[in-house]
Design an enzyme around this catalytic site. Structure first.
Site, PDB file in Angstrom:
ATOM      1  N   CYS A  33       0.808  -1.229   0.000  1.00 24.99           N
ATOM      2  CA  CYS A  33       0.000   0.000   0.000  1.00 24.99           C
ATOM      3  C   CYS A  33       0.836   1.272   0.000  1.00 24.99           C
ATOM      4  CB  CYS A  33      -0.906   0.020   1.228  1.00 24.99           C
ATOM      5  SG  CYS A  33       0.048   0.027   2.747  1.00 24.99           S
ATOM      6  N   ASP A  35       2.450   2.525   2.583  1.00 27.42           N
ATOM      7  CA  ASP A  35       2.545   3.143   3.906  1.00 27.42           C
ATOM      8  C   ASP A  35       3.942   2.936   4.486  1.00 27.42           C
ATOM      9  OD1 ASP A  35       0.015   3.986   3.668  1.00 27.42           O
ATOM     10  OD2 ASP A  35      -0.875   2.433   4.904  1.00 27.42           O
ATOM     11  N   CYS A  58      -2.520   3.365   7.849  1.00 30.79           N
ATOM     12  CA  CYS A  58      -3.945   3.212   8.137  1.00 30.79           C
ATOM     13  C   CYS A  58      -4.174   2.973   9.631  1.00 30.79           C
ATOM     14  CB  CYS A  58      -4.494   2.052   7.329  1.00 30.79           C
ATOM     15  SG  CYS A  58      -3.758   0.487   7.829  1.00 30.79           S
ATOM     16  N   CYS A 102      -1.009  -5.160   7.040  1.00 30.09           N
ATOM     17  CA  CYS A 102      -0.596  -3.971   7.786  1.00 30.09           C
ATOM     18  C   CYS A 102       0.246  -4.348   9.004  1.00 30.09           C
ATOM     19  CB  CYS A 102      -1.810  -3.175   8.238  1.00 30.09           C
ATOM     20  SG  CYS A 102      -2.985  -2.863   6.923  1.00 30.09           S
TER      21      CYS A 102
HETATM   22 FE1  FES Z   1      -1.123   0.302   4.426  1.00 34.65          FE
HETATM   23 FE2  FES Z   1      -2.511  -0.685   6.320  1.00 34.65          FE
HETATM   24  S1  FES Z   1      -3.231  -0.126   4.378  1.00 34.65           S
HETATM   25  S2  FES Z   1      -0.407  -0.432   6.294  1.00 34.65           S
END
Ligand code: FES
Length: 174
Positions: A33, A35, A58, A102
């Site tokens: 994602c 992140d 998130c 995640c």
């Molecule tokens: Fe990226 Fe949760 S959607 S770490």
């Protein structure tokens, strides 16, 4: 969708922040994602005595960061290394299936911070009492003439300007 414990850690994340005098720093991106999480650890007598982090992610990623910070304080480096990626999710009472990726962020960043600490520690040992010099890690020392877009962690190619490897999450910053 989220357990009460997840929401509690998301609303009041524990141990958030930076650590200017950290003994080890681990930075990872989640290839799934994009992140990011940076973990800072303080180590004494082979134990993690303090941990701080900064997470861009998130609800699940922030809750996982917070619970990992609580779970890892006081652990020996060996115990912390063995912390499974599922452990944080379990401690939070579970995560929705589509959010399980995640939970990788916390364990991966912690592992990288420990590896960073060990690289620095071993570098200092081998230099003995010599002048302080930056320790080279695989991440810092690409082979001469190598393409900077190749990941030092897995060797795969990444798009120009990427901060993290899209294949394994390894930091591409030098
Ligand atoms: Fe990226 Fe949760 S959607 S770490």
């Amino acid at each position: 969708m989220y357990t009460q414990k997840v929401m509690d850690h998301f609303a009041s994340p524990r141990n958030v922040g930076e650590m200017p005098d950290a003994d080890g720093i681990g930075e990872v991106g989640n290839p799934a994602c994009g992140d990011m999480m940076t973990v800072y650890i303080k180590v004494e007598d082979n134990r993690i005595v303090d941990l701080k982090y900064k997470t861009f992610g998130c609800v699940a990623a922030i809750a996982v960061s917070s619970i990992v910070s609580e779970m890892s304080k006081g652990l020996t480096l060996e115990e912390a290394k063995k912390m499974s990626k599922k452990a944080a999710a379990e401690e939070l009472g579970g995560l929705p299936k589509e959010k399980m990726h995640c939970s990788n962020l916390g364990a991966d960043a912690l592992l990288k911070a420990i590896e960073d600490y060990e690289a620095k520690r071993d570098g200092r040992k081998s230099k003995d009492a010599g002048p302080e010099k930056e320790v080279k890690t695989a991440e810092d020392a690409p082979e001469a003439g190598s393409d900077r877009h190749l990941c030092a962690g897995c060797g795969k190619e990444n798009p120009e300007g990427a901060s993290f490897c899209m294949h394994c999450g390894h930091s591409l910053k030098s």
